[in-house]
Design a protein around this motif. Sequence first.
Motif, PDB file in Angstrom:
ATOM      1  N   SER A  74      25.461 -29.871  77.693  1.00  0.00           N
ATOM      2  CA  SER A  74      25.243 -31.190  77.646  1.00  0.00           C
ATOM      3  C   SER A  74      26.464 -31.640  76.528  1.00  0.00           C
ATOM      4  O   SER A  74      26.559 -30.767  75.878  1.00  0.00           O
ATOM      5  CB  SER A  74      24.118 -31.887  77.289  1.00  0.00           C
ATOM      6  N   PRO A  75      27.147 -32.551  76.278  1.00  0.00           N
ATOM      7  CA  PRO A  75      28.306 -33.137  75.666  1.00  0.00           C
ATOM      8  C   PRO A  75      27.735 -32.515  74.610  1.00  0.00           C
ATOM      9  O   PRO A  75      28.551 -32.239  73.497  1.00  0.00           O
ATOM     10  CB  PRO A  75      28.836 -34.125  75.843  1.00  0.00           C
ATOM     11  N   LYS A  76      26.346 -32.382  74.014  1.00  0.00           N
ATOM     12  CA  LYS A  76      25.885 -32.095  72.399  1.00  0.00           C
ATOM     13  C   LYS A  76      25.378 -30.799  72.061  1.00  0.00           C
ATOM     14  O   LYS A  76      25.697 -30.427  71.114  1.00  0.00           O
ATOM     15  CB  LYS A  76      24.466 -32.978  72.551  1.00  0.00           C
ATOM     16  N   PHE A  77      25.596 -29.709  73.318  1.00  0.00           N
ATOM     17  CA  PHE A  77      25.395 -28.580  73.063  1.00  0.00           C
ATOM     18  C   PHE A  77      26.593 -28.449  72.171  1.00  0.00           C
ATOM     19  O   PHE A  77      27.777 -28.604  72.420  1.00  0.00           O
ATOM     20  CB  PHE A  77      26.078 -27.544  74.344  1.00  0.00           C
ATOM     21  N   THR A  78      26.132 -27.605  71.246  1.00  0.00           N
ATOM     22  CA  THR A  78      26.801 -27.136  70.397  1.00  0.00           C
ATOM     23  C   THR A  78      26.826 -24.887  70.221  1.00  0.00           C
ATOM     24  O   THR A  78      25.478 -24.479  70.209  1.00  0.00           O
ATOM     25  CB  THR A  78      27.328 -27.423  68.687  1.00  0.00           C
ATOM     26  N   ASP A  88      31.215 -24.951  72.518  1.00  0.00           N
ATOM     27  CA  ASP A  88      30.856 -26.182  73.814  1.00  0.00           C
ATOM     28  C   ASP A  88      30.205 -25.106  74.802  1.00  0.00           C
ATOM     29  O   ASP A  88      30.143 -23.716  74.431  1.00  0.00           O
ATOM     30  CB  ASP A  88      30.985 -26.756  73.916  1.00  0.00           C
ATOM     31  N   VAL A 160      19.804 -25.942  72.744  1.00  0.00           N
ATOM     32  CA  VAL A 160      20.883 -27.076  72.576  1.00  0.00           C
ATOM     33  C   VAL A 160      22.006 -26.766  71.776  1.00  0.00           C
ATOM     34  O   VAL A 160      22.240 -27.363  71.252  1.00  0.00           O
ATOM     35  CB  VAL A 160      20.509 -28.687  72.135  1.00  0.00           C
ATOM     36  N   HIS A 161      21.523 -25.434  71.111  1.00  0.00           N
ATOM     37  CA  HIS A 161      22.770 -24.977  69.517  1.00  0.00           C
ATOM     38  C   HIS A 161      21.867 -23.571  69.693  1.00  0.00           C
ATOM     39  O   HIS A 161      20.960 -22.927  69.308  1.00  0.00           O
ATOM     40  CB  HIS A 161      22.353 -25.747  68.593  1.00  0.00           C
TER      41      HIS A 161
END
Length: 173
Positions: A74-78, A88, A160-161
């Motif tokens: 998602s746009p929050k993934f790092t 990203d 997610v990270h």
Amino acid sequence: MKAKLSFTLILIFGILITGCKQKEEHVEVEDVKIDLLNDDFPEAKQEVKQTMDSISKSAQDGDIDKLISFHAYSPKFTEFKDGQPRNDGEENEKYERNVFGSVSEILKFDMNDMKIAVYGQVANVTLHTDFHLKFGEDLVVVNEQMTLLLVKTKNGWRIVHEHHSPLIMEENK
């Protein structure tokens, strides 16, 4: 007659008042205190462990699509890797498909010293990798410190990270 009517009205009024009066119920709600920092969340911890085992198995089986499915892009993934600027989700997926899609043989795929810390719907997994991967005839040993941040979704625990950094192993003197 008036007395009979008055008596009947009082009786009906009394029945209505008594019949309409609701019983008050006292419901005690136990206040459950959750300590996100200190509670262990053993069931969630086991779910995360099973997710990590499935991630490992999908990598070892060469099932790249299954491996990718454990990510919540998602746009929050790092992702942090090798001291480089943040990636990203798109860059992470491209990298993982390229690397794991190029592995010809996995000789060793150990995730050592794994620690799972659950904070309700979020889990932090830290571990040391000891991966021995063959790319054709070339052997690559990956010894890293890895941190994965997972969030519980409707599809289970998803990454997610990611953070990867070299694991410096000191020789015994």
